[in-house]
Design a protein around this motif. Structure first.
Motif, PDB file in Angstrom:
ATOM      1  N   GLU A 197       0.416  -1.208   0.176  1.00  0.00           N
ATOM      2  CA  GLU A 197      -0.189   0.181  -0.149  1.00  0.00           C
ATOM      3  C   GLU A 197       0.864   1.009   0.012  1.00  0.00           C
ATOM      4  O   GLU A 197       0.875   2.254  -0.664  1.00  0.00           O
ATOM      5  N   ASN A 198       1.947   1.634   0.992  1.00  0.00           N
ATOM      6  CA  ASN A 198       2.819   2.662   0.913  1.00  0.00           C
ATOM      7  C   ASN A 198       3.954   2.567  -0.049  1.00  0.00           C
ATOM      8  O   ASN A 198       4.895   2.750   0.318  1.00  0.00           O
ATOM      9  N   GLN A 199       4.013   1.143  -0.857  1.00  0.00           N
ATOM     10  CA  GLN A 199       4.872   1.469  -1.286  1.00  0.00           C
ATOM     11  C   GLN A 199       5.353   2.044  -2.845  1.00  0.00           C
ATOM     12  O   GLN A 199       4.115   2.286  -3.729  1.00  0.00           O
ATOM     13  N   LYS A 200       6.546   2.941  -3.111  1.00  0.00           N
ATOM     14  CA  LYS A 200       6.714   3.977  -3.879  1.00  0.00           C
ATOM     15  C   LYS A 200       6.644   3.577  -5.531  1.00  0.00           C
ATOM     16  O   LYS A 200       8.285   2.762  -4.925  1.00  0.00           O
ATOM     17  N   LEU A 201       6.254   3.870  -6.272  1.00  0.00           N
ATOM     18  CA  LEU A 201       6.090   2.818  -7.700  1.00  0.00           C
ATOM     19  C   LEU A 201       6.646   4.221  -8.680  1.00  0.00           C
ATOM     20  O   LEU A 201       5.323   4.511  -8.722  1.00  0.00           O
ATOM     21  N   LEU A 202       7.573   3.825  -9.533  1.00  0.00           N
ATOM     22  CA  LEU A 202       7.127   4.456 -10.402  1.00  0.00           C
ATOM     23  C   LEU A 202       7.588   3.955 -11.838  1.00  0.00           C
ATOM     24  O   LEU A 202       7.767   2.472 -12.037  1.00  0.00           O
ATOM     25  N   LEU A 203       7.259   4.271 -13.012  1.00  0.00           N
ATOM     26  CA  LEU A 203       7.336   4.127 -14.329  1.00  0.00           C
ATOM     27  C   LEU A 203       7.749   3.981 -15.721  1.00  0.00           C
ATOM     28  O   LEU A 203       7.970   5.921 -15.546  1.00  0.00           O
ATOM     29  N   CYS A 204       8.606   3.580 -16.073  1.00  0.00           N
ATOM     30  CA  CYS A 204       9.589   4.140 -17.395  1.00  0.00           C
ATOM     31  C   CYS A 204       8.995   3.118 -18.799  1.00  0.00           C
ATOM     32  O   CYS A 204       9.066   2.234 -18.660  1.00  0.00           O
ATOM     33  N   VAL A 205       8.982   4.198 -19.807  1.00  0.00           N
ATOM     34  CA  VAL A 205       7.903   3.249 -20.745  1.00  0.00           C
ATOM     35  C   VAL A 205       8.801   3.820 -21.913  1.00  0.00           C
ATOM     36  O   VAL A 205       8.894   4.851 -22.541  1.00  0.00           O
ATOM     37  N   GLY A 206       8.644   3.245 -23.137  1.00  0.00           N
ATOM     38  CA  GLY A 206       9.184   3.229 -24.269  1.00  0.00           C
ATOM     39  C   GLY A 206      10.320   2.285 -24.515  1.00  0.00           C
ATOM     40  O   GLY A 206      11.200   1.091 -24.151  1.00  0.00           O
ATOM     41  N   GLU A 207      10.106   2.114 -25.949  1.00  0.00           N
ATOM     42  CA  GLU A 207      11.642   1.579 -26.224  1.00  0.00           C
ATOM     43  C   GLU A 207      13.495   0.625 -25.756  1.00  0.00           C
ATOM     44  O   GLU A 207      13.160   2.068 -25.359  1.00  0.00           O
ATOM     45  N   LEU A 208      13.822   0.059 -25.626  1.00  0.00           N
ATOM     46  CA  LEU A 208      14.526  -0.122 -25.344  1.00  0.00           C
ATOM     47  C   LEU A 208      16.096   0.396 -26.289  1.00  0.00           C
ATOM     48  O   LEU A 208      16.253  -0.085 -26.708  1.00  0.00           O
ATOM     49  N   LEU A 209      16.141   1.962 -26.424  1.00  0.00           N
ATOM     50  CA  LEU A 209      16.850   2.259 -27.452  1.00  0.00           C
ATOM     51  C   LEU A 209      17.723   3.836 -26.905  1.00  0.00           C
ATOM     52  O   LEU A 209      17.148   3.899 -25.624  1.00  0.00           O
ATOM     53  N   PRO A 210      18.967   3.508 -27.140  1.00  0.00           N
ATOM     54  CA  PRO A 210      19.785   4.943 -26.795  1.00  0.00           C
ATOM     55  C   PRO A 210      18.803   5.875 -26.552  1.00  0.00           C
ATOM     56  O   PRO A 210      19.102   6.570 -24.977  1.00  0.00           O
ATOM     57  N   ASN A 211      18.122   6.075 -27.299  1.00  0.00           N
ATOM     58  CA  ASN A 211      17.298   7.823 -27.203  1.00  0.00           C
ATOM     59  C   ASN A 211      16.357   7.690 -25.952  1.00  0.00           C
ATOM     60  O   ASN A 211      16.368   8.864 -26.048  1.00  0.00           O
ATOM     61  N   LYS A 212      15.667   6.809 -26.028  1.00  0.00           N
ATOM     62  CA  LYS A 212      15.001   7.067 -24.924  1.00  0.00           C
ATOM     63  C   LYS A 212      15.794   6.561 -23.268  1.00  0.00           C
ATOM     64  O   LYS A 212      14.891   7.099 -22.202  1.00  0.00           O
ATOM     65  N   ASN A 213      16.715   6.481 -23.298  1.00  0.00           N
ATOM     66  CA  ASN A 213      17.587   7.061 -22.430  1.00  0.00           C
ATOM     67  C   ASN A 213      17.095   6.771 -21.539  1.00  0.00           C
ATOM     68  O   ASN A 213      17.788   7.861 -19.775  1.00  0.00           O
ATOM     69  N   GLN A 214      16.950   5.296 -20.541  1.00  0.00           N
ATOM     70  CA  GLN A 214      16.657   4.959 -19.405  1.00  0.00           C
ATOM     71  C   GLN A 214      17.631   4.738 -18.241  1.00  0.00           C
ATOM     72  O   GLN A 214      16.712   4.584 -17.097  1.00  0.00           O
ATOM     73  N   LYS A 215      19.100   4.965 -18.892  1.00  0.00           N
ATOM     74  CA  LYS A 215      19.684   4.867 -18.073  1.00  0.00           C
ATOM     75  C   LYS A 215      19.534   6.105 -17.067  1.00  0.00           C
ATOM     76  O   LYS A 215      19.461   5.833 -15.733  1.00  0.00           O
ATOM     77  N   MET A 216      18.901   7.176 -17.129  1.00  0.00           N
ATOM     78  CA  MET A 216      18.551   8.122 -16.589  1.00  0.00           C
ATOM     79  C   MET A 216      17.881   8.112 -15.195  1.00  0.00           C
ATOM     80  O   MET A 216      17.684   8.397 -13.951  1.00  0.00           O
ATOM     81  N   ALA A 217      16.803   6.809 -15.935  1.00  0.00           N
ATOM     82  CA  ALA A 217      15.740   7.110 -14.649  1.00  0.00           C
ATOM     83  C   ALA A 217      16.314   5.669 -13.523  1.00  0.00           C
ATOM     84  O   ALA A 217      15.819   5.993 -12.442  1.00  0.00           O
ATOM     85  N   ILE A 218      17.439   5.306 -14.335  1.00  0.00           N
ATOM     86  CA  ILE A 218      17.855   4.323 -13.334  1.00  0.00           C
ATOM     87  C   ILE A 218      18.655   4.759 -12.094  1.00  0.00           C
ATOM     88  O   ILE A 218      18.698   4.809 -11.212  1.00  0.00           O
ATOM     89  N   ARG A 219      19.735   5.741 -12.677  1.00  0.00           N
ATOM     90  CA  ARG A 219      20.272   6.605 -12.527  1.00  0.00           C
ATOM     91  C   ARG A 219      19.753   7.480 -10.855  1.00  0.00           C
ATOM     92  O   ARG A 219      20.007   7.392  -9.711  1.00  0.00           O
ATOM     93  N   ALA A 220      18.347   7.478 -11.003  1.00  0.00           N
ATOM     94  CA  ALA A 220      17.577   8.524 -10.175  1.00  0.00           C
ATOM     95  C   ALA A 220      17.703   8.053  -8.562  1.00  0.00           C
ATOM     96  O   ALA A 220      17.059   8.120  -7.939  1.00  0.00           O
ATOM     97  N   MET A 221      17.287   5.888  -9.830  1.00  0.00           N
ATOM     98  CA  MET A 221      16.111   5.708  -8.345  1.00  0.00           C
ATOM     99  C   MET A 221      17.737   5.482  -7.253  1.00  0.00           C
ATOM    100  O   MET A 221      16.919   5.291  -5.879  1.00  0.00           O
ATOM    101  N   ARG A 222      18.472   5.387  -7.413  1.00  0.00           N
ATOM    102  CA  ARG A 222      19.916   5.879  -6.348  1.00  0.00           C
ATOM    103  C   ARG A 222      19.536   6.730  -5.290  1.00  0.00           C
ATOM    104  O   ARG A 222      19.567   6.362  -3.860  1.00  0.00           O
ATOM    105  N   LYS A 223      18.940   7.717  -5.545  1.00  0.00           N
ATOM    106  CA  LYS A 223      18.820   8.814  -4.860  1.00  0.00           C
ATOM    107  C   LYS A 223      17.598   8.578  -3.833  1.00  0.00           C
ATOM    108  O   LYS A 223      17.337   8.628  -2.498  1.00  0.00           O
ATOM    109  N   ILE A 224      16.330   7.962  -4.828  1.00  0.00           N
ATOM    110  CA  ILE A 224      15.131   7.779  -4.400  1.00  0.00           C
ATOM    111  C   ILE A 224      15.325   6.968  -3.159  1.00  0.00           C
ATOM    112  O   ILE A 224      14.327   6.631  -2.378  1.00  0.00           O
ATOM    113  N   VAL A 225      15.991   5.786  -3.533  1.00  0.00           N
ATOM    114  CA  VAL A 225      15.225   4.284  -2.948  1.00  0.00           C
ATOM    115  C   VAL A 225      16.550   4.461  -1.465  1.00  0.00           C
ATOM    116  O   VAL A 225      16.383   4.137  -0.407  1.00  0.00           O
TER     117      VAL A 225
END
Length: 379
Positions: A197-225
């Motif tokens: 119930e209290n777990q914080k959940l985030l979503l990032c959507v997109g084809e796994l391509l360099p342009n979509k830059n999901q690494k940015m979201a992963i790196r942001a998670m370091r501070k969030i956790v």
């Protein structure tokens, strides 16, 4: 009335043009599609809502000889089909179609081209303006109507191009799939899907391509956790960057905090349980995943690019952060997670803004372009 829809690949029609087909069918039109069959690569997509489908070997590369073969095949289909309207999409699909339809247009067929985001825009590389702008301007003479899906493209085309120019709010998002749920329903769905119930959940959507830059979201998670140790980031999509992203997750020590969903056909289930959507692309035209999240009542934190700026007014209906600035992205996410009042305000404004991009709204816009009074000469 007979209508031919063309695009480089059939998945484009499946993903973006069902609302248009519904409008055409409601007016008694017969609809055919000509595009390369790539549906085996797209789990769950079916082109089963039109009367006839032609497999045409379009290539995204302008250098490919396949486009010469495609032009020859398409010309024969058009000449034999006696179409009233030929509606083309995607850069190469649009160019090849307009060449193939030259005689049909002389014979009275109406030619429509939808630009899903020009390659030239404010801030784009100079070479984009040198290469793509003159091509699009030249080919605008070869269609009767140009449909744009961003305001920036509309203003430019209206001023510079040689045809009727229209604007619609994207390709439409199904508001019957993406809609706000109550807090009670969100908690019920979370429990059903195995999350707290209290777990914080985030979503990032997109084809796994360099342009979509999901690494940015992963790196942001370091501070969030650090503040929410059991927080989860869902990454939805498949593509060639999968191994690199899995390596990034491991390097950041986030194996328990990032879940790779793969290609997901039920994204609405995740949109209905998350707290925040994050989007990190370097380039976007008009991203559907952001509209889907806004319609689902979620706040969005996104990187600055022209597509994101089209949808997000910073601090009003979401947040914009500099590209690759994972620290600021994390700060904005944490701000939303900590301040329910601010999150609720942004969610409400995002939802109201996104209604213009719903199926219902876009279908009305398309109906006016096809069947409105100003286009009576085509009926």
């Amino acid at each position: 009335m007979k209508v031919l829809l063309t695009a480089t690949v059939q998945s484009h029609i499946c993903q973006f043009h069902k609302p248009l087909v519904e409008v055409l069918h409601a007016h008694g039109c017969e609809v055919h599609v000509a595009a390369r069959n790539n549906l085996a690569e797209k789990n769950g997509l079916k082109l089963d809502f039109v009367e006839k489908v032609f497999d045409i070997p379009f290539s995204r590369s302008p250098k490919s000889k396949d486009n010469l073969k495609a032009e020859k095949m398409l010309k024969q289909i058009i000449n034999e089909g006696n179409y009233d309207v030929i509606h083309c999409n995607t850069p190469m699909g649009g160019i090849v179609t307009r060449i193939a339809a030259k005689q049909a247009r002389k014979n009275g067929a109406r030619l429509i081209y939808t630009a899903h985001g020009f390659h030239f825009y404010e801030g784009s590389p100079k070479k984009n303006w040198m290469i793509y702008y003159p091509i699009e301007k030249y080919f605008s003479r070869k269609n009767d109507t140009l449909i744009t899906i961003t305001h920036e493209d509309y203003r430019l085309a209206k001023k510079k191009f040689h045809c009727q120019v229209e604007h619609i709010h994207g390709v439409g998002v199904d508001e019957k799939r993406y809609f706000p749920v109550s807090k009670e329903e969100k908690l019920r769905l979370r429990k059903k899907m195995g999350f707290g119930e209290n777990q914080k959940l985030l979503l990032c959507v997109g084809e796994l391509l360099p342009n979509k830059n999901q690494k940015m979201a992963i790196r942001a998670m370091r501070k969030i956790v650090k503040r929410y140790p059991d927080a989860i980031l869902f990454i939805a999509g498949n593509g060639p960057e999968k191994e690199n992203l899995e390596h990034e997750i491991k390097q950041c020590g986030l194996e328990n905090n990032v879940i790779m969903l793969g290609y997901c056909t039920h994204l609405q289930d995740y949109q209905h349980i998350i707290d925040v959507l994050v989007a990190c692309s370097y380039r976007e035209g008009l991203p559907l995943n952001i509209v889907e999240s806004m319609l689902s009542g979620n706040p969005v934190v996104a990187s600055i690019n022209r597509g994101h700026k089209e949808l997000i007014h910073d601090g009003e209906n979401g947040y914009l952060v500099s590209r690759d600035d994972s620290e600021t992205m994390a700060d904005r996410v944490l701000e939303l997670l900590a301040d329910n009042q601010k999150a609720d305000r942004i969610q409400k404004q995002a939802y109201e803004f996104a209604l213009d991009y719903s199926f219902t709204s876009v279908k009305k816009e398309l109906e006016d372009i096809y069947f409105g009074d100003k286009n009576a000469k085509w009926l």
